[in-house]
Design a protein around this motif. Structure first.
Motif, PDB file in Angstrom:
ATOM      1  N   ARG A  42       0.843  -1.199   0.000  1.00 13.79           N
ATOM      2  CA  ARG A  42       0.000   0.000   0.000  1.00 13.79           C
ATOM      3  C   ARG A  42       0.876   1.246   0.000  1.00 13.79           C
ATOM      4  N   ASN A  43       0.498   2.211  -0.816  1.00 19.54           N
ATOM      5  CA  ASN A  43       1.146   3.512  -0.787  1.00 19.54           C
ATOM      6  C   ASN A  43       0.683   4.201   0.494  1.00 19.54           C
ATOM      7  N   PRO A  44       1.609   4.562   1.399  1.00 22.95           N
ATOM      8  CA  PRO A  44       1.187   5.123   2.676  1.00 22.95           C
ATOM      9  C   PRO A  44       0.471   6.474   2.561  1.00 22.95           C
ATOM     10  N   ARG A  45       0.744   7.226   1.506  1.00 23.76           N
ATOM     11  CA  ARG A  45       0.078   8.534   1.336  1.00 23.76           C
ATOM     12  C   ARG A  45      -1.340   8.399   0.830  1.00 23.76           C
ATOM     13  N   THR A  46      -1.496   7.559  -0.211  1.00 29.53           N
ATOM     14  CA  THR A  46      -2.806   7.475  -0.860  1.00 29.53           C
ATOM     15  C   THR A  46      -3.612   6.255  -0.453  1.00 29.53           C
ATOM     16  N   GLY A  47      -2.950   5.243   0.049  1.00 31.55           N
ATOM     17  CA  GLY A  47      -3.646   4.010   0.391  1.00 31.55           C
ATOM     18  C   GLY A  47      -3.870   3.107  -0.805  1.00 31.55           C
ATOM     19  N   ALA A  48      -3.414   3.540  -1.986  1.00 35.21           N
ATOM     20  CA  ALA A  48      -3.610   2.757  -3.204  1.00 35.21           C
ATOM     21  C   ALA A  48      -2.713   1.511  -3.176  1.00 35.21           C
ATOM     22  N   ALA A  49      -3.229   0.448  -3.774  1.00 30.89           N
ATOM     23  CA  ALA A  49      -2.453  -0.788  -3.851  1.00 30.89           C
ATOM     24  C   ALA A  49      -1.332  -0.614  -4.870  1.00 30.89           C
ATOM     25  N   ILE A  50      -0.136  -1.116  -4.530  1.00 30.61           N
ATOM     26  CA  ILE A  50       0.999  -1.071  -5.450  1.00 30.61           C
ATOM     27  C   ILE A  50       1.627  -2.452  -5.517  1.00 30.61           C
ATOM     28  N   LYS A  51       2.237  -2.747  -6.660  1.00 28.74           N
ATOM     29  CA  LYS A  51       2.912  -4.026  -6.834  1.00 28.74           C
ATOM     30  C   LYS A  51       4.368  -3.857  -6.421  1.00 28.74           C
ATOM     31  N   ILE A  52       4.850  -4.759  -5.566  1.00 27.73           N
ATOM     32  CA  ILE A  52       6.243  -4.760  -5.133  1.00 27.73           C
ATOM     33  C   ILE A  52       6.907  -5.952  -5.803  1.00 27.73           C
ATOM     34  N   LYS A  53       8.004  -5.686  -6.528  1.00 30.03           N
ATOM     35  CA  LYS A  53       8.688  -6.739  -7.282  1.00 30.03           C
ATOM     36  C   LYS A  53       9.365  -7.734  -6.343  1.00 30.03           C
ATOM     37  N   LYS A  54       9.608  -8.933  -6.864  1.00 29.00           N
ATOM     38  CA  LYS A  54      10.371  -9.924  -6.105  1.00 29.00           C
ATOM     39  C   LYS A  54      11.798  -9.391  -5.945  1.00 29.00           C
ATOM     40  N   ALA A  55      12.492  -9.846  -4.897  1.00 23.89           N
ATOM     41  CA  ALA A  55      13.837  -9.349  -4.638  1.00 23.89           C
ATOM     42  C   ALA A  55      14.676 -10.409  -3.940  1.00 23.89           C
ATOM     43  N   ASN A  56      15.968 -10.330  -4.168  1.00 21.27           N
ATOM     44  CA  ASN A  56      16.927 -11.127  -3.418  1.00 21.27           C
ATOM     45  C   ASN A  56      17.436 -10.244  -2.278  1.00 21.27           C
ATOM     46  N   VAL A  57      17.467 -10.797  -1.070  1.00 23.52           N
ATOM     47  CA  VAL A  57      17.906 -10.019   0.084  1.00 23.52           C
ATOM     48  C   VAL A  57      18.996 -10.782   0.835  1.00 23.52           C
ATOM     49  N   PRO A  58      19.986 -10.054   1.349  1.00 20.93           N
ATOM     50  CA  PRO A  58      21.034 -10.736   2.122  1.00 20.93           C
ATOM     51  C   PRO A  58      20.494 -11.146   3.487  1.00 20.93           C
ATOM     52  N   LYS A  59      20.939 -12.297   3.944  1.00 23.27           N
ATOM     53  CA  LYS A  59      20.544 -12.792   5.266  1.00 23.27           C
ATOM     54  C   LYS A  59      21.793 -13.229   6.014  1.00 23.27           C
ATOM     55  N   PHE A  60      21.734 -13.131   7.327  1.00 20.35           N
ATOM     56  CA  PHE A  60      22.835 -13.594   8.163  1.00 20.35           C
ATOM     57  C   PHE A  60      22.269 -14.436   9.287  1.00 20.35           C
ATOM     58  N   ARG A  61      22.810 -15.639   9.436  1.00 26.10           N
ATOM     59  CA  ARG A  61      22.407 -16.528  10.525  1.00 26.10           C
ATOM     60  C   ARG A  61      23.619 -16.687  11.437  1.00 26.10           C
ATOM     61  N   PRO A  62      23.552 -16.178  12.667  1.00 26.73           N
ATOM     62  CA  PRO A  62      24.711 -16.264  13.571  1.00 26.73           C
ATOM     63  C   PRO A  62      25.043 -17.703  13.941  1.00 26.73           C
ATOM     64  N   GLY A  63      26.340 -17.979  14.080  1.00 25.72           N
ATOM     65  CA  GLY A  63      26.814 -19.295  14.472  1.00 25.72           C
ATOM     66  C   GLY A  63      26.834 -19.463  15.977  1.00 25.72           C
ATOM     67  N   LYS A  64      27.087 -20.667  16.420  1.00 26.14           N
ATOM     68  CA  LYS A  64      27.091 -20.975  17.843  1.00 26.14           C
ATOM     69  C   LYS A  64      28.141 -20.145  18.605  1.00 26.14           C
ATOM     70  N   GLY A  65      29.331 -20.006  18.033  1.00 22.88           N
ATOM     71  CA  GLY A  65      30.387 -19.241  18.704  1.00 22.88           C
ATOM     72  C   GLY A  65      29.994 -17.796  18.949  1.00 22.88           C
ATOM     73  N   LEU A  66      29.348 -17.158  17.970  1.00 23.08           N
ATOM     74  CA  LEU A  66      28.903 -15.781  18.126  1.00 23.08           C
ATOM     75  C   LEU A  66      27.776 -15.686  19.152  1.00 23.08           C
ATOM     76  N   LYS A  67      26.841 -16.630  19.101  1.00 22.94           N
ATOM     77  CA  LYS A  67      25.751 -16.637  20.085  1.00 22.94           C
ATOM     78  C   LYS A  67      26.297 -16.815  21.492  1.00 22.94           C
ATOM     79  N   ASP A  68      27.246 -17.742  21.650  1.00 22.72           N
ATOM     80  CA  ASP A  68      27.836 -17.978  22.967  1.00 22.72           C
ATOM     81  C   ASP A  68      28.592 -16.767  23.463  1.00 22.72           C
ATOM     82  N   ALA A  69      29.235 -16.034  22.577  1.00 19.76           N
ATOM     83  CA  ALA A  69      29.998 -14.841  22.984  1.00 19.76           C
ATOM     84  C   ALA A  69      29.088 -13.740  23.509  1.00 19.76           C
ATOM     85  N   LEU A  70      27.826 -13.736  23.072  1.00 18.65           N
ATOM     86  CA  LEU A  70      26.885 -12.698  23.498  1.00 18.65           C
ATOM     87  C   LEU A  70      26.154 -13.040  24.773  1.00 18.65           C
ATOM     88  N   ASN A  71      26.198 -14.278  25.167  1.00 22.56           N
ATOM     89  CA  ASN A  71      25.451 -14.701  26.371  1.00 22.56           C
ATOM     90  C   ASN A  71      26.380 -15.138  27.484  1.00 22.56           C
TER      91      ASN A  71
END
Length: 138
Positions: free
Chosen positions: A109-138
């Motif tokens: 939705r366009n936040p100004r007008t409320g009209a429906a808009i098409k959003i294209k497909k996309a590739n997005v970067p993802k990061f999954r933390p490893g056990k060592g990083l999780k352990d370092a934070l806790n």
């Protein structure tokens, strides 16, 4: 990710080593601006590190010049970026895994007008933390 250049492997290993050690030396920023006032109205502290500070940390702890540390960081980031661009994953044992996620096309939705808009497909970067990083934070 496969690297055949030994120097590239050394730079990436150096960058990973410094990132793993970096959590011990993060700067605390406490300012009087309203951006760090929490929901309860109390003043909060923000923890952040910029690229320059990260390069300084790598240089200090790896006994390198800042220029060499900057090149090491750029090589690491470049290797991750190139691999993800090709659709691959970068797995750093003890730190985490960088991967590419697929976001399907959808209707928004366009936040100004409320009209429906098409959003294209996309590739997005993802990061999954490893056990060592999780352990370092806790």
């Amino acid at each position: 990710m496969r690297l055949t250049d030994p120097q590239g492997l050394v730079l990436i290993a150096l960058g990973i080593h410094c990132l793993n050690k970096f959590h011990q030396h993060v700067h605390v920023v406490d300012t009087d601006d309203t951006s760090n006032v929490g929901p309860s109205g109390t003043h909060t502290q923000r923890f952040f590190v910029n690229k320059t500070e990260l390069i300084e940390h790598i240089a200090k702890h790896a006994d390198l010049s800042k220029a060499a540390a900057g090149r090491a960081l750029e090589a690491t980031i470049g290797a991750v970026r190139t691999t993800l661009k090709k659709g691959g994953t970068v797995s750093l044992v003890g730190f985490g895994t960088f991967a590419v996620g697929k976001r399907a096309a959808r209707t928004g939705r366009n936040p100004r007008t409320g009209a429906a808009i098409k959003i294209k497909k996309a590739n997005v970067p993802k990061f999954r933390p490893g056990k060592g990083l999780k352990d370092a934070l806790n």
